[in-house]
Each structure stands twice: as structure tokens, then as C-alpha cells.
Design a protein around this motif. Sequence first.
Motif, PDB file in Angstrom:
ATOM      1  N   GLU A 100      14.199  61.639 133.289  1.00 58.23           N
ATOM      2  CA  GLU A 100      13.811  60.380 133.908  1.00 58.23           C
ATOM      3  C   GLU A 100      14.243  59.237 132.994  1.00 58.23           C
ATOM      4  N   PHE A 101      15.030  58.313 133.543  1.00 57.65           N
ATOM      5  CA  PHE A 101      15.504  57.152 132.794  1.00 57.65           C
ATOM      6  C   PHE A 101      14.641  55.941 133.131  1.00 57.65           C
ATOM      7  N   ASN A 102      14.785  54.870 132.340  1.00 55.28           N
ATOM      8  CA  ASN A 102      14.018  53.650 132.568  1.00 55.28           C
ATOM      9  C   ASN A 102      14.529  52.836 133.748  1.00 55.28           C
ATOM     10  N   ASN A 103      15.809  52.973 134.073  1.00 56.51           N
ATOM     11  CA  ASN A 103      16.408  52.222 135.182  1.00 56.51           C
ATOM     12  C   ASN A 103      17.094  53.165 136.159  1.00 56.51           C
ATOM     13  N   LYS A 104      17.455  52.614 137.287  1.00 57.14           N
ATOM     14  CA  LYS A 104      18.121  53.365 138.357  1.00 57.14           C
ATOM     15  C   LYS A 104      19.509  53.840 137.908  1.00 57.14           C
ATOM     16  N   ILE A 105      19.839  55.061 138.247  1.00 57.19           N
ATOM     17  CA  ILE A 105      21.164  55.626 137.980  1.00 57.19           C
ATOM     18  C   ILE A 105      22.119  55.102 139.046  1.00 57.19           C
ATOM     19  N   VAL A 106      23.300  54.622 138.612  1.00 51.10           N
ATOM     20  CA  VAL A 106      24.275  54.102 139.569  1.00 51.10           C
ATOM     21  C   VAL A 106      25.605  54.844 139.547  1.00 51.10           C
ATOM     22  N   GLU A 107      25.843  55.673 138.514  1.00 51.63           N
ATOM     23  CA  GLU A 107      27.139  56.343 138.442  1.00 51.63           C
ATOM     24  C   GLU A 107      27.065  57.567 137.542  1.00 51.63           C
ATOM     25  N   LEU A 108      27.749  58.627 137.961  1.00 50.80           N
ATOM     26  CA  LEU A 108      27.906  59.845 137.162  1.00 50.80           C
ATOM     27  C   LEU A 108      29.388  60.162 137.028  1.00 50.80           C
ATOM     28  N   LYS A 109      29.794  60.582 135.850  1.00 48.01           N
ATOM     29  CA  LYS A 109      31.143  61.096 135.583  1.00 48.01           C
ATOM     30  C   LYS A 109      30.974  62.269 134.639  1.00 48.01           C
ATOM     31  N   GLU A 110      31.998  63.100 134.528  1.00 48.23           N
ATOM     32  CA  GLU A 110      31.906  64.217 133.594  1.00 48.23           C
ATOM     33  C   GLU A 110      33.255  64.550 133.000  1.00 48.23           C
ATOM     34  N   ASN A 111      33.210  65.201 131.835  1.00 49.70           N
ATOM     35  CA  ASN A 111      34.412  65.791 131.247  1.00 49.70           C
ATOM     36  C   ASN A 111      34.057  67.232 130.901  1.00 49.70           C
ATOM     37  N   ASP A 112      34.814  67.875 130.043  1.00 46.10           N
ATOM     38  CA  ASP A 112      34.542  69.292 129.785  1.00 46.10           C
ATOM     39  C   ASP A 112      33.357  69.530 128.843  1.00 46.10           C
ATOM     40  N   LYS A 113      32.782  68.452 128.257  1.00 45.71           N
ATOM     41  CA  LYS A 113      31.645  68.604 127.352  1.00 45.71           C
ATOM     42  C   LYS A 113      30.364  67.962 127.855  1.00 45.71           C
ATOM     43  N   TYR A 114      30.481  66.840 128.572  1.00 44.08           N
ATOM     44  CA  TYR A 114      29.301  66.042 128.897  1.00 44.08           C
ATOM     45  C   TYR A 114      29.292  65.573 130.348  1.00 44.08           C
ATOM     46  N   LEU A 115      28.098  65.286 130.799  1.00 48.62           N
ATOM     47  CA  LEU A 115      27.868  64.543 132.029  1.00 48.62           C
ATOM     48  C   LEU A 115      27.488  63.140 131.578  1.00 48.62           C
ATOM     49  N   PHE A 116      28.185  62.131 132.075  1.00 54.06           N
ATOM     50  CA  PHE A 116      27.926  60.749 131.685  1.00 54.06           C
ATOM     51  C   PHE A 116      27.141  60.055 132.794  1.00 54.06           C
ATOM     52  N   VAL A 117      26.128  59.312 132.397  1.00 49.52           N
ATOM     53  CA  VAL A 117      25.231  58.640 133.326  1.00 49.52           C
ATOM     54  C   VAL A 117      25.253  57.148 133.004  1.00 49.52           C
ATOM     55  N   ARG A 118      25.523  56.321 134.022  1.00 52.75           N
ATOM     56  CA  ARG A 118      25.436  54.868 133.846  1.00 52.75           C
ATOM     57  C   ARG A 118      24.250  54.353 134.629  1.00 52.75           C
ATOM     58  N   LEU A 119      23.416  53.569 133.960  1.00 52.22           N
ATOM     59  CA  LEU A 119      22.225  53.005 134.579  1.00 52.22           C
ATOM     60  C   LEU A 119      22.473  51.562 135.001  1.00 52.22           C
ATOM     61  N   LEU A 120      21.734  51.130 135.980  1.00 56.04           N
ATOM     62  CA  LEU A 120      21.779  49.757 136.459  1.00 56.04           C
ATOM     63  C   LEU A 120      21.174  48.829 135.414  1.00 56.04           C
ATOM     64  N   VAL A 121      21.841  47.707 135.167  1.00 61.65           N
ATOM     65  CA  VAL A 121      21.239  46.621 134.403  1.00 61.65           C
ATOM     66  C   VAL A 121      20.768  45.639 135.460  1.00 61.65           C
ATOM     67  N   ALA A 122      19.482  45.651 135.715  1.00 63.30           N
ATOM     68  CA  ALA A 122      18.912  44.906 136.841  1.00 63.30           C
ATOM     69  C   ALA A 122      18.822  43.416 136.544  1.00 63.30           C
ATOM     70  N   PRO A 123      19.088  42.586 137.559  1.00 62.12           N
ATOM     71  CA  PRO A 123      18.892  41.141 137.391  1.00 62.12           C
ATOM     72  C   PRO A 123      17.446  40.864 136.992  1.00 62.12           C
ATOM     73  N   GLY A 124      17.269  39.963 136.055  1.00 65.30           N
ATOM     74  CA  GLY A 124      15.932  39.621 135.604  1.00 65.30           C
ATOM     75  C   GLY A 124      15.388  40.548 134.534  1.00 65.30           C
TER      76      GLY A 124
END
Length: 120
Positions: free
Chosen positions: A20-44
Motif C-alpha cells: 500500500e502506497f501513500n498515493n494513487k498508482i498511475v503507471e507500472l513498467k518492468e525490466n528483468d529485475k524490477y517492477l517500477f511503480v509511479r505514483l500520482l503527485v496530486a494537486p494540492g
Amino acid sequence: MTTNAEYIDNNLSAFGKNIEFNNKIVELKENDKYLFVRLLVAPGQEVNENAFSNVYAINQSGEIQWQIKNIAPKENSGYICAPLVGMEVEHNVLFVTDFMGRRFEVNQENGALKHMKIVK
């Protein structure tokens, strides 16, 4: 690596674990070692280094390996932090793009930003 990762809002299910992250997940990508997660930087949202360090690497054990270090690469001492708004994986290397149109290679071992170029 092919994961069966799924997310709803700020909850990620991957490698048989839930994170569980502090903000909403907006994107996932992966390579052969990791799953990358980008979270939303919310207005305000409070503007601080942690909010702008909104990309995480999840290892194959389902644990957070690192949170990106959104600070200046050594060769760009005048860097001003901006939210990360995109991710790409090319030849197993993660690249992130910030709101200012700068593209960075990311150190796969620790999440530090490397080499910058302007993309806008």
C-alpha cells in the motif's frame, strides 16, 4: 520478467504480496529485475522531496528495493526538483521524465538519477 501485477488506487498486488502506497498508482513498467511503480503527485499535495520521489522499484520478492532519489545528478548542480510524470524502459534501463521535460536515466541499483537530457 513478466509479472501478474495489478493495482487499484494505491494498492499494488505483485509477486504474491500486497503493498500500500501513500498515493494513487498511475503507471507500472518492468525490466528483468524490477517492477517500477509511479505514483500520482496530486494537486494540492504538500510539496517536498518525498512527494517528488514518486517512483519505486519492487524486487522479485515483492519488496520495495528503492524509492527514486529525485535530486540533482552530479553534473547538473543547478537542478530544481520537479514531479516525475513518465517512465520508459529501454534495453532493461529505466528512464523517467519530469514535469519540466527533462529525461533521466535511473541507476538500477539505488534509484539515483543519472544523465539528463531535455525532451520538450
